[in-house]
Design a protein around this motif. Structure first.
Motif, PDB file in Angstrom:
ATOM      1  N   ARG A  79     -36.790  17.033   1.904  1.00 29.89           N
ATOM      2  CA  ARG A  79     -35.707  17.307   0.973  1.00 29.89           C
ATOM      3  C   ARG A  79     -35.774  18.801   0.682  1.00 29.89           C
ATOM      4  O   ARG A  79     -36.857  19.359   0.483  1.00 29.89           O
ATOM      5  CB  ARG A  79     -35.895  16.502  -0.304  1.00 29.89           C
ATOM      6  CG  ARG A  79     -34.805  16.726  -1.321  1.00 29.89           C
ATOM      7  CD  ARG A  79     -34.948  15.730  -2.485  1.00 29.89           C
ATOM      8  NE  ARG A  79     -33.952  16.040  -3.491  1.00 29.89           N
ATOM      9  CZ  ARG A  79     -34.247  16.553  -4.682  1.00 29.89           C
ATOM     10  NH1 ARG A  79     -35.487  16.775  -5.028  1.00 29.89           N
ATOM     11  NH2 ARG A  79     -33.287  16.818  -5.535  1.00 29.89           N
ATOM     12  N   LEU A  81     -33.732  22.477  -1.026  1.00 32.90           N
ATOM     13  CA  LEU A  81     -32.767  23.089  -1.932  1.00 32.90           C
ATOM     14  C   LEU A  81     -32.266  24.366  -1.286  1.00 32.90           C
ATOM     15  O   LEU A  81     -33.059  25.209  -0.857  1.00 32.90           O
ATOM     16  CB  LEU A  81     -33.423  23.410  -3.281  1.00 32.90           C
ATOM     17  CG  LEU A  81     -32.574  24.232  -4.260  1.00 32.90           C
ATOM     18  CD1 LEU A  81     -31.398  23.388  -4.766  1.00 32.90           C
ATOM     19  CD2 LEU A  81     -33.432  24.711  -5.420  1.00 32.90           C
ATOM     20  N   THR A 120     -28.435  20.462  -2.326  1.00 31.26           N
ATOM     21  CA  THR A 120     -29.653  19.881  -1.771  1.00 31.26           C
ATOM     22  C   THR A 120     -29.282  19.167  -0.487  1.00 31.26           C
ATOM     23  O   THR A 120     -28.127  18.803  -0.264  1.00 31.26           O
ATOM     24  CB  THR A 120     -30.328  18.894  -2.741  1.00 31.26           C
ATOM     25  OG1 THR A 120     -29.407  17.851  -3.048  1.00 31.26           O
ATOM     26  CG2 THR A 120     -30.785  19.591  -3.995  1.00 31.26           C
TER      27      THR A 120
END
Length: 173
Positions: A79, A81, A120
């Motif tokens: 994940r 950003l 994101t």
């Protein structure tokens, strides 16, 4: 008649031969700059496996070494950003065939957008690595294009956000 990698005993338990091994790790801290992802550790939840089978790969300072030759399926998921004008965040799967002196890019994946802003996303990689020499074959994940406030997320207190796994799936090809 051949061999089998799995057998089931009379109680229904599965036994494995030494063909299969698995290493599953979680990135423990956020990665906020370009470079090799180094902070790998066991998954945070008590029931998550980190190793399974015989002779799983090991790691040191982000470099993965192999205890047994064979074909490895390598998976990576994170994940990330994207923030502050950075157009993409990328992860490279890199292999070495000379003991870690030089690395070549096997796979690359990136996420982001051209308009900047904040978002994101997820990055996934899949690679197959034919480890024919345990002294010379190494593997690592390298972050690229991380600028501004962008990052690859490490583990939270409740779950993993970036993971990798190495599964030995066959003998050397």
């Amino acid at each position: 008649s051949g061999t089998s990698a799995l057998s089931i005993d009379s109680s229904g338990s599965i036994a494995m031969d030494n063909t299969y091994s698995m290493l599953n790790l979680s990135l423990l801290s956020d990665k906020t700059s370009d470079g090799v992802l180094t902070s790998w550790g066991s998954p945070q939840q008590s029931k998550q496996l980190s190793t399974f089978g015989n002779n799983p790969p090991t790691h040191s300072s982000g470099v993965f070494s192999f205890a047994k030759t064979g074909v490895y399926r390598i998976m990576f998921s994170c994940r990330m950003l994207h923030q502050g004008g950075d157009s993409t965040v990328a992860v490279l799967g890199e292999a070495s065939y000379d003991g870690g002196s030089t690395y070549v890019q096997h796979v690359r994946s990136s996420e982001g957008n051209s308009s900047g802003g904040t978002s994101t996303g997820a990055i996934t990689l899949l690679d197959f690595f034919n480890v024919d020499n345990i002294s010379n074959c190494k593997y690592r994940f390298n972050a690229a294009s991380i600028t501004g406030s962008s990052q690859i997320y490490g583990a939270s207190s409740n779950f993993a956000q970036t993971v990798c796994s190495f599964e030995r799936i066959a003998d050397v090809q």
